[in-house]
Design an enzyme around this catalytic site. Sequence first.
Site, mmCIF file in Angstrom:
data_model
loop_
_atom_site.group_PDB
_atom_site.id
_atom_site.type_symbol
_atom_site.label_atom_id
_atom_site.label_comp_id
_atom_site.label_asym_id
_atom_site.label_seq_id
_atom_site.Cartn_x
_atom_site.Cartn_y
_atom_site.Cartn_z
ATOM 1 N N GLU A 15 5.306 10.861 63.640
ATOM 2 C CA GLU A 15 4.354 10.600 62.578
ATOM 3 C C GLU A 15 4.653 11.698 61.913
ATOM 4 O OE1 GLU A 15 2.067 8.469 62.377
ATOM 5 O OE2 GLU A 15 2.292 9.443 60.305
ATOM 6 N N LYS A 16 4.838 10.507 60.243
ATOM 7 C CA LYS A 16 5.383 11.390 59.358
ATOM 8 C C LYS A 16 4.523 12.242 58.190
ATOM 9 C CE LYS A 16 4.920 6.981 56.246
ATOM 10 N NZ LYS A 16 4.838 5.459 57.299
ATOM 11 N N HIS A 17 2.945 11.049 58.919
ATOM 12 C CA HIS A 17 1.987 12.483 57.937
ATOM 13 C C HIS A 17 1.489 13.569 59.057
ATOM 14 C CE1 HIS A 17 1.040 8.263 56.445
ATOM 15 N NE2 HIS A 17 1.280 9.007 55.547
ATOM 16 N N HIS A 45 8.066 11.324 54.255
ATOM 17 C CA HIS A 45 7.314 10.482 53.844
ATOM 18 C C HIS A 45 7.151 10.691 52.464
ATOM 19 C CE1 HIS A 45 3.669 10.375 52.093
ATOM 20 N NE2 HIS A 45 2.330 9.617 52.724
ATOM 21 N N HIS A 51 1.807 6.713 46.076
ATOM 22 C CA HIS A 51 2.527 7.009 47.880
ATOM 23 C C HIS A 51 2.488 8.680 47.823
ATOM 24 C CE1 HIS A 51 2.225 6.134 52.369
ATOM 25 N NE2 HIS A 51 1.826 6.510 52.194
ATOM 26 N N CYS A 115 -2.911 12.815 52.358
ATOM 27 C CA CYS A 115 -2.380 11.750 52.059
ATOM 28 C C CYS A 115 -3.288 11.119 51.237
ATOM 29 C CB CYS A 115 -0.820 10.739 53.457
ATOM 30 S SG CYS A 115 -1.111 9.201 52.225
ATOM 31 N N HIS A 118 -3.262 7.842 53.398
ATOM 32 C CA HIS A 118 -3.689 7.402 55.078
ATOM 33 C C HIS A 118 -4.360 8.768 55.021
ATOM 34 C CE1 HIS A 118 -0.065 5.019 54.362
ATOM 35 N NE2 HIS A 118 -0.401 4.325 54.764
HETATM 36 FE FE FE2 Z 1 0.946 8.542 53.719
#
Ligand code: FE2
Length: 130
Positions: A15-17, A45, A51, A115, A118
């Site tokens: 998971e990139k977050h 990310h 973003h 983020c 997100h």
């Molecule tokens: Fe994001």
Amino acid sequence: MKLADQLQSADWKKEKHAPVIEAPEKVKAGEAFEIKVGLGKEIAHPNTTEHHISWISVFFKPKGSNFTHQVGHFEFWGHGESTSGPNKGPVYANPEVTVSLSLNESGTLFAMALCNIHGLWESSREVEVE
Ligand SMILES: [Fe+2]
């Protein structure tokens, strides 16, 4: 509803977050050491005007304590903004920080990242004081 319920977490390898905390497993009491906290170690990310990661906060909770202490808060402002338009700017801040700290007690380091689209993400890592 609680803000804590909005914190998301996941395996940073998938998971990139999810923030990645790089820290020694064991440290000496009162002796300075460095930790690196960032995102995108495995999966990048996006880092665009639309973003991006806005900030990372680092906390420490001593083992057995009810209280969490903030170590630092790091904001990332450059995301390609420009008078020529989004993503035309000269600078992009990478969402990664290196922090020097010392501990007198064993406990848990927490990292929280925002983020801009997100939401809030967290991760943690134990550190033992010898
Ligand atoms: Fe994001």
